[in-house]
Design an enzyme around this catalytic site. Structure first.
Site, short mmCIF file in Angstrom:
data_model
loop_
_atom_site.label_atom_id
_atom_site.label_comp_id
_atom_site.label_asym_id
_atom_site.label_seq_id
_atom_site.Cartn_x
_atom_site.Cartn_y
_atom_site.Cartn_z
N GLU A 140 0.85 -1.19 0.00
CA GLU A 140 0.00 0.00 0.00
C GLU A 140 0.88 1.23 0.00
O GLU A 140 1.81 1.35 0.79
CB GLU A 140 -0.92 0.00 1.22
CG GLU A 140 -1.65 1.31 1.46
CD GLU A 140 -2.47 1.77 0.26
OE1 GLU A 140 -2.28 2.92 -0.18
OE2 GLU A 140 -3.28 0.97 -0.26
N LYS B 113 -20.22 10.05 4.90
CA LYS B 113 -21.49 9.76 5.58
C LYS B 113 -21.45 10.24 7.02
O LYS B 113 -22.50 10.65 7.57
CB LYS B 113 -21.80 8.26 5.53
CG LYS B 113 -22.43 7.81 4.22
CD LYS B 113 -21.63 8.29 3.03
CE LYS B 113 -22.12 7.89 1.69
NZ LYS B 113 -21.22 8.38 0.61
N GLY C 38 -18.83 20.28 -11.27
CA GLY C 38 -19.29 18.93 -11.54
C GLY C 38 -20.63 18.65 -10.91
O GLY C 38 -20.81 18.86 -9.70
N GLY C 39 -21.57 18.18 -11.71
CA GLY C 39 -22.92 17.92 -11.22
C GLY C 39 -23.25 16.46 -11.08
O GLY C 39 -24.41 16.07 -11.17
N ILE D 271 -20.90 12.68 -6.66
CA ILE D 271 -20.01 13.21 -5.62
C ILE D 271 -20.33 14.68 -5.36
O ILE D 271 -20.43 15.13 -4.21
CB ILE D 271 -18.54 13.02 -6.02
CG1 ILE D 271 -18.19 11.53 -6.08
CG2 ILE D 271 -17.61 13.74 -5.04
CD1 ILE D 271 -16.79 11.24 -6.57
N GLU E 171 -23.56 15.02 -3.29
CA GLU E 171 -23.40 14.72 -1.87
C GLU E 171 -22.71 15.86 -1.13
O GLU E 171 -23.15 16.26 -0.04
CB GLU E 171 -22.62 13.42 -1.69
CG GLU E 171 -23.41 12.17 -2.02
CD GLU E 171 -22.77 10.91 -1.49
OE1 GLU E 171 -21.68 10.98 -0.88
OE2 GLU E 171 -23.36 9.82 -1.66
N GLY F 291 -15.40 13.47 -11.42
CA GLY F 291 -15.23 12.04 -11.65
C GLY F 291 -13.88 11.52 -11.20
O GLY F 291 -12.99 12.28 -10.78
N HIS G 191 -44.54 -1.04 12.12
CA HIS G 191 -45.00 0.35 12.08
C HIS G 191 -44.51 1.07 13.34
O HIS G 191 -44.49 0.48 14.42
CB HIS G 191 -46.53 0.38 12.02
CG HIS G 191 -47.12 1.75 12.18
ND1 HIS G 191 -47.20 2.65 11.14
CD2 HIS G 191 -47.64 2.39 13.27
CE1 HIS G 191 -47.76 3.78 11.57
NE2 HIS G 191 -48.03 3.65 12.88
#
Length: 445
Positions: free
Chosen positions: A22, A41, A165-166, A169, A172, A255, A430
């Protein structure tokens, strides 16, 4: 030279065994844990809580700084957990450093430990993807310009944020930073908003963003980004009108591309696609039969759960009967964590008609769901597409609270060809969001 049964390049969900290289010790566990799913998140949750609390910009900025620190602590904890899980096993060697193919079975890893030469009987490329930065003058090196990874490290809440950019990402981040209190402007080159999504759902998402103060400029061309002191200036043309936007932060969200810098896969006989991804077959085997590619680097859907499923496909190819492939994993659900989240699985109404289906459609306003009212998230729309002949669910599009949980039930319905009447007539607890399926599928026409 150290010899291994397997060499894995990259620490994502796809690779969990033997010798693993890595590049960065800040990426143990992969993209999801460190710079994507988990931190975004976490910030999305904190932002929603902050929005509910209200207050002055200064109060919001203080909560934002606290959220950034909480996010850092969370990712550090998960990163260490992933490292320890592997490093504690005697049969696994974890190397920090940059990997490079030097032959069909050989990999050189350059890092703090020097240069280590590895030989692998089987090799797995699991290096993920990196953000794509368009060649707009003034972007490179500008201190006010951020990528998704670096914006999440910004400790001072920007009063104004421009997102280039639409896509998903950008959506969010727009939702998160708007909830924190930033004035957000999205700049996209295309005229259509979320063009790959159902038109009704895209319109509902756009309306929701605008209601929270997000400006969306469509059909825009950015000419240059200037400045970089306290603010950046973005020169653009939108709807035929020249404009200049000013912002404390500019996010580039145009992107991601497969990460292969410095790896030299050609040295191992590994070919790439025209889009720069590693070329693989349905079993994720590359053009070198002993080398596999998993996750984003293979050019498929860029979701961490796809990378995880890729590992199952490779395991099936190496240790099983090879029956599991990229072609039979079923409909892939996904969620865009807006506020409320948007989730989808299967076909849109137009895609179903284009494929020759006679379709029926179900629609339900989120405001009609008691649990959505309890959560104080009444915005949104639920839509399902049904094959008129078989009554099977072809697709579901849920823009509502907790849609990211609900969509997994709809995936089972699509994959198992369950008739919509089974979902319509099921007994649900419920108050929950899932009981909305009673009313959603009762509206089929």
């Amino acid at each position: 030279m150290k010899k291994f049964d397997a060499v894995i390049i990259g620490f994502g969900k796809g690779g969990k065994t033997v010798a693993l290289a890595e590049r960065s010790d800040k990426m143990y566990g992969g993209t999801c844990i460190n710079v994507a799913c988990i931190p975004t998140k976490a910030l999305d949750h904190s932002a929603a809580l902050s929005a509910a609390m209200g207050g002055s910009f200064g109060e919001k900025a203080a909560r934002y700084r606290a959220a950034i620190e909480e996010k850092r602590a969370l990712t550090a904890k998960l990163r260490q957990k992933n490292y320890d899980k592997l490093a504690s096993q005697p049969q696994i060697t974890v190397l920090q450093g940059t990997a490079q193919f030097t032959g069909p079975h050989t990999v050189s890893v350059s890092g703090p430990q020097g240069v280590v030469e590895l030989w692998g009987d089987t090799i797995f490329i699991n290096t993920g993807a990196r953000p794509f930065v368009p060649p707009i003058p003034g972007l490179a090196g500008n201190p006010r310009v951020y990528l998704s990874e670096t914006l999440m490290e910004l400790e001072q809440l920007p009063r104004r944020l421009v997102i280039i950019g639409g896509g998903y990402i950008g959506m969010e981040f727009a939702s998160i930073w708007a909830n924190f209190g930033s004035q957000v402007t999205i700049v996209q080159d295309g005229e259509a908003f979320l063009p790959r999504e159902d038109a009704e759902i895209a319109a509902a998402v756009l309306e929701s963003l605008r209601a929270r103060g997000v400006t969306v400029l469509r059909g825009a061309e950015i000419h240059a980004v200037r400045g970089g002191g306290d603010t950046a200036l973005i020169d653009l043309t939108a709807s035929g009108e020249a404009r200049t936007l000013e912002a404390e932060a500019v996010l580039v969200a145009t992107g991601r591309r497969p990460e292969l810098e410095g790896l030299h896969p050609e040295a191992a006989g590994v070919e790439l696609t025209a889009r720069g991804a590693v070329k693989v077959d349905a079993h994720l085997r590359t053009t070198a039969p002993h080398i596999f590619a998993l996750g984003d680097v293979a050019g498929g859907l860029q979701f961490t759960y796809i990378s995880l499923d890729d590992a199952r496909i490779v395991r099936s190819a190496l240790l099983g009967d090879g029956s599991r492939t990229t072609e039979n994993r079923g409909a892939v659900p996904y969620s865009v964590f807006l506020d409320p989240p948007f989730s989808r699985v299967g076909l849109t109404e137009q895609e179903a008609r284009d494929a020759g289906h006679e379709v029926k459609v179900a629609r339900l306003q989120a405001a009609a769901i008691p649990k959505a009212q309890i959560l104080r998230q009444p915005a949104g729309l639920l839509k399902a597409v049904i094959d008129a002949d078989s009554s099977c669910v072809l697709g579901a599009h849920l823009f509502c609270a907790e849609s990211h949980e609900l969509i997994n039930l709809l995936k089972l319905a699509v994959d198992q060809k369950i008739p919509y009447t089974a979902l319509r007539d099921a007994v649900y607890t419920h108050p929950t969001m899932s009981e909305a399926l009673n009313d959603l599928f009762a509206s089929v026409h």
